[in-house]
Design a protein around this motif. Structure first.
Motif, PDB file in Angstrom:
ATOM      1  N   TYR A  13     -25.496 158.847  -6.333  1.00 50.34           N
ATOM      2  CA  TYR A  13     -25.555 157.595  -5.602  1.00 50.34           C
ATOM      3  C   TYR A  13     -26.487 156.608  -6.292  1.00 50.34           C
ATOM      4  O   TYR A  13     -27.626 156.935  -6.608  1.00 50.34           O
ATOM      5  CB  TYR A  13     -26.050 157.840  -4.170  1.00 50.34           C
TER       6      TYR A  13
ATOM      7  N   TYR B 267     -27.649 152.201  -6.387  1.00 47.59           N
ATOM      8  CA  TYR B 267     -27.672 151.005  -5.545  1.00 47.59           C
ATOM      9  C   TYR B 267     -28.331 149.848  -6.285  1.00 47.59           C
ATOM     10  O   TYR B 267     -29.227 150.055  -7.091  1.00 47.59           O
ATOM     11  CB  TYR B 267     -28.496 151.275  -4.274  1.00 47.59           C
TER      12      TYR B 267
ATOM     13  N   TYR C  76     -30.310 146.338  -5.060  1.00 43.82           N
ATOM     14  CA  TYR C  76     -30.864 145.524  -3.981  1.00 43.82           C
ATOM     15  C   TYR C  76     -31.526 144.295  -4.598  1.00 43.82           C
ATOM     16  O   TYR C  76     -31.990 144.315  -5.736  1.00 43.82           O
ATOM     17  CB  TYR C  76     -31.939 146.292  -3.207  1.00 43.82           C
TER      18      TYR C  76
ATOM     19  N   TYR D 288     -23.179 149.146  -4.243  1.00 48.69           N
ATOM     20  CA  TYR D 288     -23.587 150.521  -4.409  1.00 48.69           C
ATOM     21  C   TYR D 288     -22.428 151.340  -4.968  1.00 48.69           C
ATOM     22  O   TYR D 288     -21.281 150.876  -4.997  1.00 48.69           O
ATOM     23  CB  TYR D 288     -24.113 151.120  -3.102  1.00 48.69           C
TER      24      TYR D 288
ATOM     25  N   VAL E 288     -20.989 155.585  -5.200  1.00 46.99           N
ATOM     26  CA  VAL E 288     -21.159 156.971  -4.764  1.00 46.99           C
ATOM     27  C   VAL E 288     -20.792 157.956  -5.870  1.00 46.99           C
ATOM     28  O   VAL E 288     -20.804 159.174  -5.653  1.00 46.99           O
ATOM     29  CB  VAL E 288     -20.371 157.270  -3.473  1.00 46.99           C
TER      30      VAL E 288
ATOM     31  N   PRO F 118     -27.153 161.560  -0.306  1.00 46.67           N
ATOM     32  CA  PRO F 118     -27.414 160.246   0.282  1.00 46.67           C
ATOM     33  C   PRO F 118     -28.795 160.195   0.914  1.00 46.67           C
ATOM     34  O   PRO F 118     -29.263 161.190   1.492  1.00 46.67           O
ATOM     35  CB  PRO F 118     -26.327 160.105   1.362  1.00 46.67           C
ATOM     36  N   ALA F 119     -29.445 159.052   0.809  1.00 46.19           N
ATOM     37  CA  ALA F 119     -30.797 158.910   1.336  1.00 46.19           C
ATOM     38  C   ALA F 119     -30.822 159.250   2.812  1.00 46.19           C
ATOM     39  O   ALA F 119     -29.981 158.829   3.583  1.00 46.19           O
ATOM     40  CB  ALA F 119     -31.300 157.486   1.118  1.00 46.19           C
ATOM     41  N   GLY F 120     -31.799 160.006   3.234  1.00 43.83           N
ATOM     42  CA  GLY F 120     -31.946 160.404   4.627  1.00 43.83           C
ATOM     43  C   GLY F 120     -31.526 161.827   4.875  1.00 43.83           C
ATOM     44  O   GLY F 120     -31.954 162.440   5.846  1.00 43.83           O
ATOM     45  N   TRP F 121     -30.714 162.396   4.015  1.00 41.20           N
ATOM     46  CA  TRP F 121     -30.286 163.779   4.181  1.00 41.20           C
ATOM     47  C   TRP F 121     -31.394 164.708   3.717  1.00 41.20           C
ATOM     48  O   TRP F 121     -31.853 164.610   2.583  1.00 41.20           O
ATOM     49  CB  TRP F 121     -29.023 164.068   3.361  1.00 41.20           C
TER      50      TRP F 121
ATOM     51  N   TYR G 103     -34.433 163.495   1.625  1.00 42.81           N
ATOM     52  CA  TYR G 103     -34.303 162.801   0.347  1.00 42.81           C
ATOM     53  C   TYR G 103     -34.345 161.290   0.552  1.00 42.81           C
ATOM     54  O   TYR G 103     -33.874 160.772   1.550  1.00 42.81           O
ATOM     55  CB  TYR G 103     -32.984 163.175  -0.332  1.00 42.81           C
ATOM     56  N   GLY G 104     -34.924 160.597  -0.406  1.00 40.72           N
ATOM     57  CA  GLY G 104     -34.968 159.146  -0.352  1.00 40.72           C
ATOM     58  C   GLY G 104     -34.499 158.552  -1.656  1.00 40.72           C
ATOM     59  O   GLY G 104     -34.010 159.258  -2.534  1.00 40.72           O
ATOM     60  N   TYR G 105     -34.605 157.264  -1.741  1.00 39.50           N
ATOM     61  CA  TYR G 105     -34.270 156.580  -2.982  1.00 39.50           C
ATOM     62  C   TYR G 105     -35.387 156.743  -4.001  1.00 39.50           C
ATOM     63  O   TYR G 105     -36.567 156.750  -3.645  1.00 39.50           O
ATOM     64  CB  TYR G 105     -34.127 155.076  -2.748  1.00 39.50           C
TER      65      TYR G 105
ATOM     66  N   PHE H 272     -36.619 154.361  -6.928  1.00 43.41           N
ATOM     67  CA  PHE H 272     -36.424 152.987  -7.380  1.00 43.41           C
ATOM     68  C   PHE H 272     -36.898 152.793  -8.813  1.00 43.41           C
ATOM     69  O   PHE H 272     -37.834 153.463  -9.273  1.00 43.41           O
ATOM     70  CB  PHE H 272     -37.240 152.022  -6.501  1.00 43.41           C
ATOM     71  N   GLY H 273     -36.250 151.832  -9.491  1.00 43.78           N
ATOM     72  CA  GLY H 273     -36.799 151.329 -10.729  1.00 43.78           C
ATOM     73  C   GLY H 273     -37.925 150.354 -10.434  1.00 43.78           C
ATOM     74  O   GLY H 273     -38.221 150.059  -9.256  1.00 43.78           O
TER      75      GLY H 273
END
Lengths: 116, 112
Positions: free
Chosen positions: A31, A33, A35, A48, A50, A97-100, A103-105, A107-108
């Protein structure tokens, strides 16, 4: 272990110019994304993906395009830059996926873009 | 469009004080996360809460997920200058759990 790498860190564009923001991750995350973060605001989802070959629009996709030909890379293309696209752009990845399962994102460190 | 409203927007306190940041929505979330972002960097995950009513502690930080899974709070005890940063909540909406919606952010400044 680089994580998520974004280039360039800073860029000034003239109105009407185009550019590609690069994002690559080395964690084998499915995944990914994009933003944007405007001053004093949270993050708004642009696009995004998948997995390789699969992309979808987020909240604010107009004026942007993406592609995902490999698991590692997720470039963001700006066509005909406008002042409203002045922002800080963040790429992120996650697996699953974030939240499972907590787990989170990841980021760069962002690309600061100014359109003049 | 789902919205996650955070309050307050800005908070300036002295070292040693306690504070609470709120994250509210009309939507139900399957999970909610809190991130901290420092200037010039991307956000970094602090915690994920999943169960309604869940409370998690991370040293001096306490996170709570509302019973109805529509809101969350972050409480910091005895704030330190190193706590300074932008705090963001982010929720995974049921049926769209492959992407997060981010809150409006709370900018915290802890003065020595």
């Amino acid at each position: 272990n680089a994580g998520v790498t974004q280039t360039p860190k800073f860029r000034i564009l003239k109105i009407g110019q185009s550019m590609t923001l690069q994002c690559t991750q080395d964690m084998n995350h499915n995944y990914m994304y994009w933003y944007r973060q405007d001053p004093g605001m949270g993050l708004k989802l642009i696009y995004y993906s998948v997995g390789a070959g699969i992309t979808d629009k987020g909240e604010v996709p107009n004026g942007y395009n993406v592609s995902r030909s490999t698991t590692e890379d997720f470039p963001l293309r700006l066509e005909l830059a406008a002042p409203s696209q002045t922002s800080v752009y963040f790429c992120a990845s996650s697996y699953p996926p974030a939240g499972w399962g907590g787990y989170g994102y990841t980021f760069g460190s962002g690309t600061r873009l100014t359109v003049v | 469009t789902q919205l996650l409203e955070q309050s307050p927007q800005f908070l300036s306190i002295q070292e040693g004080e306690n504070l609470t940041v709120y994250c509210n929505s009309s939507s139900v979330f399957s999970s909610l996360q809190w991130y901290r972002q420092e200037p010039g960097e991307g956000p970094v995950l602090l915690v994920t809460v999943v169960t309604g009513g869940e409370v998690k502690k991370l040293k001096r930080l306490t996170f709570q997920f509302g019973d109805a899974r529509k809101d969350s709070s972050l409480h910091i005890t005895a704030a330190q200058t190193g706590d300074t940063g932008l705090y963001l909540c982010a929720g995974a909406v049921r049926g769209a759990t492959n992407k997060l919606i981010f809150g409006t952010g709370t900018l915290l400044a802890v003065q020595p």
